[in-house]
Enzyme design. Structure first.
Site, PDB file in Angstrom:
ATOM      1  N   SER A   1       0.849  -1.189   0.000  1.00  0.00           N
ATOM      2  CA  SER A   1       0.000   0.000   0.000  1.00  0.00           C
ATOM      3  C   SER A   1       0.881   1.232   0.000  1.00  0.00           C
ATOM      4  O   SER A   1       1.875   1.289   0.728  1.00  0.00           O
ATOM      5  CB  SER A   1      -0.887  -0.028   1.246  1.00  0.00           C
ATOM      6  OG  SER A   1      -1.443   1.256   1.482  1.00  0.00           O
TER       7      SER A   1
ATOM      8  N   CYS B   1     -10.089   1.724   9.751  1.00  0.00           N
ATOM      9  CA  CYS B   1     -10.929   1.426   8.597  1.00  0.00           C
ATOM     10  C   CYS B   1     -12.385   1.207   8.932  1.00  0.00           C
ATOM     11  O   CYS B   1     -13.246   1.265   8.069  1.00  0.00           O
ATOM     12  CB  CYS B   1     -10.403   0.201   7.884  1.00  0.00           C
ATOM     13  SG  CYS B   1      -8.704   0.397   7.416  1.00  0.00           S
TER      14      CYS B   1
END
Lengths: 372, 417
Positions: free
Chosen positions: A190, A312
């Site tokens: 990422s 998240c």
């Protein structure tokens, strides 16, 4: 107004100056990398340079780097590429692996009290069914920072005809990540966890076939359609090239200092995964009964940004599935705080944290009440 | 050297070379958009899903402002906007998402042969899964015949997907009429508006659109970001493709890229404000380009309807020249022979073939895309260079020579090889 001290690097890291320059420079250019004219070729060149940097960093072949919109998409792509294989995942995987896998009927491997996957249990899950499996095991947990025995798991998986996918979103940039040393068939990375902008990531493979999620133009060798995010990819390349694992040692020093001071001040503090290998920057702990939510708010008011578990989970805060998987009860999990540091944190940040922490945790009677 | 060139009065009116005439492939990120994005890379870098500290809040606020800007451009409610990584993802999500949700009830999909590849490929994939797909033809002008659409809808039809503006020929489909037909028949209507948003007025309610795909980099925003409008009343149901943290109402997980969201929002706000005057300016540039070419070159053909067309697009076939030669002859112009996605292939455009354009003419087409930073100088330069290149190629062409002698080339029976 002075900005809060940022200690939430596992949620997202600030964009590195090298990456910001690369992004800005690419934003000022025009060109679709699929276009054959000069503008298009320039855009493609930027993208391919970044691909080479990433491939070299993780020890993969250039053609096996597939740029995506981020780690979540890369994980989705990896899981669907297992095709008909049954899925086996660890209990502490990121939601982007765990949720779709469980929904698809995956078997879930236990972790021990330190948050390390139980390899014996994993092996029994791989062996219990003759159908070939796809195992998904992260390299470093996003909440505890605990490293997983990916190389051992990959060897075991391959011995039984299984494939292994490794989510290394939190690991790249903080520890050495090498696809062949890990023996993984695919790797998720990422951008925004290591100082590239949000909106870019990659699935890196050892050549194992990938079943495209996004269909359309033949971009990324038909493994991921859509006009490539050239500026973010260029920033990703620059951030990868700037990875300095020596700087991580300094971050580890800060983390260890904070950990020692916390435990020294209050011996009831429990540090998750303290006895095992962790990311150099992550400290996950509990200090009694105050909810993590309350503590995070109090720290924010005191000018320190940390988090309770992962960022998240949009919507309501719930106890960490990672900490409960380690055998702690829901109440304990609801008190787990995550401090995650980065290269720009300093010793004075650690001092500020301890000062704030002592004010928050001290008995009310001894606190200096602010004027209403 | 450069400063000398720049100060020369003779060269002052020269365009910046090469001239960018490929605005349907991608657009430059508007400097105002870049300015709006910049703080969110470095200074305001928080994860918009971090609920518990100010870094997260300011990112979230920026993302929500952007969402509202996108919604305002298309007459939607901000809650109906889902961020994606781009129009390709939006199109995949809309079509596969609705189809997968409906799979036990309805198994039929309707689209059009001239759609973008990502729509067609999503549909082909669904065919492999057992769905039935009807690919509607278009008329010679590139537009859909509404009667053909009406006849294709059955009680098994789950979704109709028709693009608002074609990426190669720029024609505008009768979206409001299609929306009315779909609403009346109870079918979800998706439109790929990647080439339309910000270029022509769109209103999801007036046009009865249920799902609409938007791209950032086609409207002077950044690459790597797009949006999908998802109607709430009546609610459109669909399955997510990317699962995880449950962001974007569960339709699309993954950390939202705050700077890119901000960029798309700003791009939409600018487009909304400037669309009217910009459309007029582009139309006059486009007309100048087309009439300039027509005045100097016989036997050139516009592909697609001229009136039902966005102002920034021309797609022209040049008879009696060879496509590769033409591209080589205009190296100072950045143009495309078809869509960017397929521009590396030598196949003639499937869009032009769908219009019934002959193979030879399909091979010699140019897509000329004008946009926000195009100037009259760019247009004049393009006219001059295209005319020169075509004239030179025709001089070398035996077919051109025969045509000038009055021989009907179609009547010649070529020897078999």
């Amino acid at each position: 107004m002075q900005r809060a001290i940022y200690m939430d690097w596992n949620a997202t890291a600030p964009v590195r100056p090298e990456a910001a320059r690369a992004v800005l420079s690419a934003l000022e250019d025009v060109g679709n990398p699929s276009s054959v004219h000069g503008f298009g070729r320039n855009a493609r060149k930027l993208m391919e340079e970044a691909r080479v940097k990433l491939a070299n960093r993780v020890g993969a072949k250039v053609e096996n780097v597939i740029f995506t919109s981020g780690g979540t998409e890369a994980n989705t792509l990896a899981l669907r590429s297992g095709g008909e294989r049954r899925l086996i995942v660890s209990a502490i995987e990121h939601d982007s692996v765990l949720k779709p896998a469980v929904a698809a009927g995956a078997s879930v491997a236990k972790v021990d009290r330190n948050g390390v996957v139980d390899l014996d249990h994993l092996r029994s899950l791989v062996k219990q069914d003759a159908r070939p499996a796809l195992v998904s095991l992260m390299l470093a947990n996003n909440e505890t920072g605990v490293l997983q025995p990916v190389a051992d798991a990959a060897e075991m998986a391959h011995a039984h005809g299984a494939l292994l996918h490794c989510d290394a979103a939190q690991a790249l940039g903080r520890i050495n990540v090498d696809l062949s040393a890990l023996g993984a068939d695919s790797l998720t990375v990422s951008g925004h966890k290591l100082g590239a902008p949000q909106g870019v990531g990659a699935l890196v493979t050892n050549g194992t076939p990938v079943s495209a999620l996004l269909l359309g133009g033949g971009q990324e060798r038909s493994r991921r359609a859509g006009t490539e995010n050239v500026p973010a990819i260029a920033g990703f390349g620059a951030a990868v090239a700037a990875i300095d694992l020596a700087a991580s040692a300094n971050v580890a020093h800060l983390r260890d200092a904070l950990e020692q001071r916390l435990v020294a001040w209050d011996s009831s503090v429990t540090v998750f995964g303290r006895d095992v290998a962790r990311l150099p920057n992550t400290l996950c702990f509990t200090a009694g009964e105050k909810s993590a939510e309350t503590l995070v708010m109090a720290l924010d008011l005191a000018g320190i940004a940390v988090s309770a578990g992962s960022a998240c989970s949009s919507g309501k805060v719930r106890p960490s599935h990672v900490v409960t998987a380690m055998g702690y009860d829901v109440a304990e999990a609801g008190t787990a705080l995550r401090v995650s540091l980065g290269e720009t944190n300093t010793e004075s940040d650690i001092d500020a944290f301890m000062a704030a922490w002592k004010r928050i945790q001290a008995p009310v009677a001894t606190q200096i009440q602010p004027a209403a | 050297m450069n400063s000398m060139n720049n100060s020369s009065p003779i060269l002052e009116n020269r365009p910046k070379l090469p001239v960018y005439l490929d605005y349907q492939a991608t657009t430059p990120c508007d400097p105002r958009v870049v300015q709006a994005m910049l703080p969110y890379f470095t200074e305001k870098f928080g994860n918009p899903h971090s609920r518990n500290h100010s870094y997260g809040w300011e990112s979230e606020e920026a993302v929500e402002k952007a969402r509202a800007q996108i919604a305002a451009l298309i007459g939607a409610d901000e809650k109906e906007i889902i961020f994606t990584s781009g129009a390709t993802e939006s199109n995949n999500l809309a079509i596969k998402g609705v189809a997968h949700f409906q799979k036990d009830r309805k198994n039929h999909i309707i689209t059009v042969v001239t759609e973008h590849k990502c729509v067609l490929d999503s549909c082909r994939h669904l065919e492999l899964e057992g769905f039935k797909v009807t690919y509607l033809p278009v008329k010679q002008d590139g537009l859909l015949d509404l009667e053909v659409l009406k006849a294709a809808i059955t009680d098994q039809t789950a979704i109709v997907s028709v693009m608002a503006v074609n990426n190669e020929i720029g024609v505008i489909q009768p979206i409001a009429e299609i929306g009315a037909i779909c609403r009346e028949r109870g079918v979800v209507f998706h439109t790929d508006a990647a080439q339309a948003a910000g270029k022509i007025p769109l209103d999801v309610n007036a046009m009865k659109i249920d799902l609409m795909s938007i791209s950032g980099h086609k409207i002077y925003g950044p690459k790597g970001i797009g949006a999908l409008y998802v109607r709430r009343k009546p609610r459109v149901r669909m399955e997510a493709m990317i699962h995880g943290g449950g962001q974007e109402r569960g339709f699309r997980s993954g950390t939202l890229p705050t700077p890119l969201c901000v960029g798309l929002g700003e791009a939409c706000a600018i487009a909304q404000k400037e669309m009217g005057s910009e459309a007029e300016r582009l139309k006059s540039l486009r007309d100048r380009l087309f009439s300039g070419l027509k005045a100097k070159l016989p036997d050139i053909y516009l592909n697609g309807d001229l009136d039902q067309r966005i102002p920034g697009n021309l797609n022209i076939s040049f008879a009696y020249v060879e496509g590769e030669g033409l591209m080589m002859g205009i190296k100072e112009l950045a143009v495309s022979s078809g869509s960017a996605c397929t521009s590396a292939s030598l196949e003639p455009s499937y869009v032009l073939r769908a219009l019934g354009v002959e193979e030879e003419l399909a091979h010699t087409s140019l897509r000329l895309g004008l946009g926000r930073f195009s100037t009259e100088q760019d247009v004049d330069y393009a006219i001059e260079h295209i005319v020169q290149a075509v004239a030179r190629l025709r001089e070398m062409s035996p077919l051109w020579e025969m045509a000038q002698e009055g021989i009907d080339i179609k009547s010649i029976e070529w020897a078999e090889h």
